[in-house]
Design a protein around this motif. Structure first.
Motif, PDB file in Angstrom:
ATOM      1  N   ARG A 326      -1.126  -8.815  15.679  1.00 46.38           N
ATOM      2  CA  ARG A 326      -0.629  -7.428  15.648  1.00 46.38           C
ATOM      3  C   ARG A 326      -0.008  -7.089  14.302  1.00 46.38           C
ATOM      4  O   ARG A 326      -0.019  -5.925  13.873  1.00 46.38           O
ATOM      5  N   SER A 327       0.519  -8.108  13.604  1.00 41.72           N
ATOM      6  CA  SER A 327       1.068  -7.844  12.271  1.00 41.72           C
ATOM      7  C   SER A 327      -0.040  -7.502  11.279  1.00 41.72           C
ATOM      8  O   SER A 327       0.176  -6.753  10.320  1.00 41.72           O
ATOM      9  N   VAL A 328      -1.239  -8.049  11.490  1.00 48.33           N
ATOM     10  CA  VAL A 328      -2.392  -7.702  10.647  1.00 48.33           C
ATOM     11  C   VAL A 328      -2.696  -6.218  10.774  1.00 48.33           C
ATOM     12  O   VAL A 328      -2.888  -5.514   9.779  1.00 48.33           O
ATOM     13  N   LEU A 329      -2.721  -5.730  12.017  1.00 50.32           N
ATOM     14  CA  LEU A 329      -2.981  -4.308  12.239  1.00 50.32           C
ATOM     15  C   LEU A 329      -1.839  -3.458  11.688  1.00 50.32           C
ATOM     16  O   LEU A 329      -2.068  -2.406  11.078  1.00 50.32           O
ATOM     17  N   SER A 330      -0.618  -3.905  11.858  1.00 49.81           N
ATOM     18  CA  SER A 330       0.532  -3.160  11.355  1.00 49.81           C
ATOM     19  C   SER A 330       0.481  -3.024   9.834  1.00 49.81           C
ATOM     20  O   SER A 330       0.719  -1.939   9.283  1.00 49.81           O
ATOM     21  N   ALA A 331       0.165  -4.122   9.147  1.00 51.99           N
ATOM     22  CA  ALA A 331       0.075  -4.083   7.686  1.00 51.99           C
ATOM     23  C   ALA A 331      -1.079  -3.191   7.241  1.00 51.99           C
ATOM     24  O   ALA A 331      -0.960  -2.435   6.260  1.00 51.99           O
ATOM     25  N   GLY A 332      -2.200  -3.266   7.968  1.00 51.41           N
ATOM     26  CA  GLY A 332      -3.328  -2.404   7.638  1.00 51.41           C
ATOM     27  C   GLY A 332      -3.004  -0.941   7.845  1.00 51.41           C
ATOM     28  O   GLY A 332      -3.389  -0.077   7.044  1.00 51.41           O
ATOM     29  N   ASN A 333      -2.269  -0.649   8.912  1.00 49.74           N
ATOM     30  CA  ASN A 333      -1.866   0.731   9.178  1.00 49.74           C
ATOM     31  C   ASN A 333      -0.966   1.263   8.055  1.00 49.74           C
ATOM     32  O   ASN A 333      -1.093   2.418   7.637  1.00 49.74           O
ATOM     33  N   GLU A 334      -0.062   0.431   7.582  1.00 51.46           N
ATOM     34  CA  GLU A 334       0.838   0.858   6.511  1.00 51.46           C
ATOM     35  C   GLU A 334       0.054   1.191   5.250  1.00 51.46           C
ATOM     36  O   GLU A 334       0.304   2.202   4.590  1.00 51.46           O
ATOM     37  N   ARG A 335      -0.904   0.342   4.912  1.00 56.94           N
ATOM     38  CA  ARG A 335      -1.700   0.603   3.714  1.00 56.94           C
ATOM     39  C   ARG A 335      -2.545   1.855   3.896  1.00 56.94           C
ATOM     40  O   ARG A 335      -2.651   2.689   2.979  1.00 56.94           O
ATOM     41  N   ALA A 336      -3.153   2.028   5.061  1.00 56.84           N
ATOM     42  CA  ALA A 336      -3.969   3.208   5.330  1.00 56.84           C
ATOM     43  C   ALA A 336      -3.119   4.473   5.275  1.00 56.84           C
ATOM     44  O   ALA A 336      -3.560   5.511   4.760  1.00 56.84           O
ATOM     45  N   ARG A 337      -1.887   4.404   5.779  1.00 53.58           N
ATOM     46  CA  ARG A 337      -0.998   5.577   5.732  1.00 53.58           C
ATOM     47  C   ARG A 337      -0.699   5.981   4.295  1.00 53.58           C
ATOM     48  O   ARG A 337      -0.706   7.174   3.953  1.00 53.58           O
ATOM     49  N   GLU A 338      -0.412   5.011   3.459  1.00 50.43           N
ATOM     50  CA  GLU A 338      -0.111   5.311   2.056  1.00 50.43           C
ATOM     51  C   GLU A 338      -1.289   5.997   1.372  1.00 50.43           C
ATOM     52  O   GLU A 338      -1.114   6.981   0.649  1.00 50.43           O
ATOM     53  N   ILE A 339      -2.478   5.479   1.604  1.00 50.21           N
ATOM     54  CA  ILE A 339      -3.670   6.063   0.992  1.00 50.21           C
ATOM     55  C   ILE A 339      -3.928   7.461   1.547  1.00 50.21           C
ATOM     56  O   ILE A 339      -4.214   8.403   0.790  1.00 50.21           O
ATOM     57  N   ALA A 340      -3.819   7.624   2.866  1.00 47.54           N
ATOM     58  CA  ALA A 340      -4.077   8.922   3.489  1.00 47.54           C
ATOM     59  C   ALA A 340      -3.094   9.978   3.028  1.00 47.54           C
ATOM     60  O   ALA A 340      -3.460  11.133   2.805  1.00 47.54           O
ATOM     61  N   GLU A 341      -1.835   9.600   2.878  1.00 49.30           N
ATOM     62  CA  GLU A 341      -0.830  10.566   2.426  1.00 49.30           C
ATOM     63  C   GLU A 341      -1.088  11.014   0.991  1.00 49.30           C
ATOM     64  O   GLU A 341      -0.920  12.188   0.654  1.00 49.30           O
ATOM     65  N   ARG A 342      -1.535  10.077   0.139  1.00 57.10           N
ATOM     66  CA  ARG A 342      -1.881  10.461  -1.234  1.00 57.10           C
ATOM     67  C   ARG A 342      -3.073  11.416  -1.241  1.00 57.10           C
ATOM     68  O   ARG A 342      -3.083  12.411  -1.979  1.00 57.10           O
ATOM     69  N   THR A 343      -4.064  11.121  -0.408  1.00 56.36           N
ATOM     70  CA  THR A 343      -5.247  11.981  -0.349  1.00 56.36           C
ATOM     71  C   THR A 343      -4.880  13.356   0.196  1.00 56.36           C
ATOM     72  O   THR A 343      -5.341  14.381  -0.324  1.00 56.36           O
ATOM     73  N   LEU A 344      -4.050  13.394   1.230  1.00 58.40           N
ATOM     74  CA  LEU A 344      -3.647  14.683   1.794  1.00 58.40           C
ATOM     75  C   LEU A 344      -2.865  15.498   0.769  1.00 58.40           C
ATOM     76  O   LEU A 344      -3.032  16.724   0.681  1.00 58.40           O
ATOM     77  N   ASP A 345      -2.031  14.844  -0.024  1.00 54.75           N
ATOM     78  CA  ASP A 345      -1.325  15.562  -1.097  1.00 54.75           C
ATOM     79  C   ASP A 345      -2.309  16.163  -2.087  1.00 54.75           C
ATOM     80  O   ASP A 345      -2.126  17.301  -2.544  1.00 54.75           O
ATOM     81  N   GLU A 346      -3.356  15.429  -2.432  1.00 59.94           N
ATOM     82  CA  GLU A 346      -4.383  15.960  -3.339  1.00 59.94           C
ATOM     83  C   GLU A 346      -5.075  17.165  -2.728  1.00 59.94           C
ATOM     84  O   GLU A 346      -5.344  18.160  -3.428  1.00 59.94           O
ATOM     85  N   VAL A 347      -5.374  17.074  -1.448  1.00 62.96           N
ATOM     86  CA  VAL A 347      -6.050  18.176  -0.760  1.00 62.96           C
ATOM     87  C   VAL A 347      -5.160  19.412  -0.741  1.00 62.96           C
ATOM     88  O   VAL A 347      -5.608  20.528  -1.033  1.00 62.96           O
ATOM     89  N   ARG A 348      -3.899  19.231  -0.417  1.00 59.04           N
ATOM     90  CA  ARG A 348      -2.981  20.364  -0.399  1.00 59.04           C
ATOM     91  C   ARG A 348      -2.867  21.008  -1.777  1.00 59.04           C
ATOM     92  O   ARG A 348      -2.836  22.227  -1.904  1.00 59.04           O
ATOM     93  N   GLU A 349      -2.765  20.178  -2.791  1.00 59.70           N
ATOM     94  CA  GLU A 349      -2.661  20.699  -4.155  1.00 59.70           C
ATOM     95  C   GLU A 349      -3.910  21.474  -4.543  1.00 59.70           C
ATOM     96  O   GLU A 349      -3.847  22.553  -5.116  1.00 59.70           O
ATOM     97  N   ALA A 350      -5.072  20.911  -4.217  1.00 59.78           N
ATOM     98  CA  ALA A 350      -6.322  21.559  -4.536  1.00 59.78           C
ATOM     99  C   ALA A 350      -6.475  22.895  -3.803  1.00 59.78           C
ATOM    100  O   ALA A 350      -7.072  23.853  -4.332  1.00 59.78           O
ATOM    101  N   MET A 351      -5.918  22.974  -2.583  1.00 58.47           N
ATOM    102  CA  MET A 351      -6.036  24.177  -1.776  1.00 58.47           C
ATOM    103  C   MET A 351      -4.946  25.212  -2.080  1.00 58.47           C
ATOM    104  O   MET A 351      -4.794  26.177  -1.364  1.00 58.47           O
ATOM    105  N   GLY A 352      -4.169  24.951  -3.120  1.00 59.71           N
ATOM    106  CA  GLY A 352      -3.184  25.963  -3.541  1.00 59.71           C
ATOM    107  C   GLY A 352      -1.772  25.599  -3.196  1.00 59.71           C
ATOM    108  O   GLY A 352      -0.926  26.488  -3.008  1.00 59.71           O
ATOM    109  N   GLY A 353      -1.500  24.313  -3.114  1.00 59.92           N
ATOM    110  CA  GLY A 353      -0.113  23.883  -2.882  1.00 59.92           C
ATOM    111  C   GLY A 353       0.342  24.027  -1.454  1.00 59.92           C
ATOM    112  O   GLY A 353       1.532  24.245  -1.202  1.00 59.92           O
ATOM    113  N   LEU A 354      -0.585  23.921  -0.466  1.00 58.75           N
ATOM    114  CA  LEU A 354      -0.193  24.004   0.955  1.00 58.75           C
ATOM    115  C   LEU A 354       0.749  22.869   1.313  1.00 58.75           C
ATOM    116  O   LEU A 354       0.624  21.756   0.822  1.00 58.75           O
TER     117      LEU A 354
END
Length: 355
Positions: A326-354
């Motif tokens: 379960r710690s493997v999944l937890s660590a993977g989730n943490e890494r995926a969250r970091e990447i997804a949040e960076r991508t979502l920030d890029e999307v918001r910025e591209a869409m006009g700072g949403l």
């Protein structure tokens, strides 16, 4: 995401030719690629999964490709009869990946429900496709046709766009798929292209890496599937494997041949043994010859149990420490969250700072 390709697929289609080019590039510069693949946790992974997709994930990982394995738990929301066993299936899926050789220091295993930013990407992505486009997607049609529910939820229509979010949140540029999954991937490519055209270049248009894996049949002579009770699970022990193969469907002809069209039950067993032994199925069938179904089933049982023995041993060891699993999944989730949040920030910025 876990479908396979049959031998009848045209080897000269543009998708096939492109896939061959990508294999050459993978051999030269694997670090250029980021692969997204995954499974729905709707039951135990089986030999069809192993020979169809799982061993290829290990191959890509070992080549040096960055691999993300998605546990698509949100996609079981339409399968109400299995939702209550979801934690068990998720644990089993992670166990199976560790057992086959997935290395969590090189491959990220994560689940939908733990990555809110990934799922939030689906909202802007849905604005880029029409209802008509979703409705005529052949994979959606097939899902609806085979749905066990009395009515189809709206979530079913969003599957292709949710899959686009799965792939694009990490800017995946390569997706191992079967021929029948190409329309799903084309939705992802369309979403990426339309987003980039409307808001600026953010996403790659991912390529398909087509599988050469043959279709592995179950013990009833039809496609091996979690939902058809005809599969041999990776978690099955030697005795259970022997019992399942003993009860497998064959036919009345004693002489064993490899004829997938004319003798699907017999040929499915021959193919399974051939895959386990790294043999040609025609040659193996000729070797069994007049031995009949009894010799065929004994050959298959020995081949499967020998091939799976080290995987079963590793799985048993990992199962002794579920906290680690379960710690493997937890660590993977943490890494995926970091990447997804960076991508979502890029999307918001591209869409006009949403925000």
């Amino acid at each position: 995401m876990t479908t396979t390709v049959t031998a009848s697929d045209n080897l000269t289609t543009p998708a096939r030719l492109r896939s061959a080019e990508l294999e050459q590039q993978l051999a030269r510069t694997p670090e250029r690629f980021r692969v997204l693949t995954g499974d729905r946790p709707t039951g135990a992974l089986h030999l069809g999964h192993y020979f169809g997709t799982l061993h290829n994930r290990v191959r890509l990982q070992d080549l040096g490709v960055e691999v993300f394995v998605l546990v698509a738990d949100y996609q079981v929301l339409t399968d109400r009869d299995i939702a209550e066993r979801l934690p068990e299936y998720v644990d089993g899926l992670v166990l199976d990946h560790l057992a086959i050789g997935i290395d969590p220091t090189r491959t990220t295993i994560f689940n939908h429900s733990a990555v809110p930013a990934l799922n939030q990407l689906m909202l802007p992505f849905l604005s880029l496709v029409s209802v008509a486009e979703l409705g005529r997607n052949p994979t959606v049609k097939d899902e609806i046709a085979h749905s066990r529910q009395s009515s189809v939820s709206g979530l079913m229509y969003t599957y292709p766009v949710h899959q686009a979010a799965d792939i694009l949140f990490c800017k995946g540029n390569l997706v191992p798929v079967g021929q029948d999954q190409l329309p799903h991937l084309e939705v992802t490519r369309t979403v990426a292209r339309r987003f980039n055209e409307r808001y600026g270049a953010v996403f790659p248009e991912p390529d398909a890496l087509l599988s050469d894996a043959p279709l592995l049949l179950g013990t009833d002579g039809t496609k091996m599937s979690k939902s058809r009770a005809n599969s041999i699970a990776l978690s099955a022990d030697a005795d259970e494997t022997a019992r399942l193969i003993k009860g497998a469907k064959t036919d009345s002809e004693r002489h064993i041949t490899y004829d997938p069209e004319g003798r699907p039950g017999v040929s499915g067993l021959v193919l399974l043994a051939a895959l386990c032994l790294d043999r040609d199925p025609h040659g193996l069938a000729e070797e069994i010859g007049n031995g009949g179904a009894a010799v065929l089933k004994r050959t298959v049982t020995e081949a499967v149990n020998t091939r799976m023995a080290p995987i079963r041993a590793r799985r048993a060891e990992y199962a002794k420490d579920m906290a680690y699993v379960r710690s493997v999944l937890s660590a993977g989730n943490e890494r995926a969250r970091e990447i997804a949040e960076r991508t979502l920030d890029e999307v918001r910025e591209a869409m006009g700072g949403l925000r």
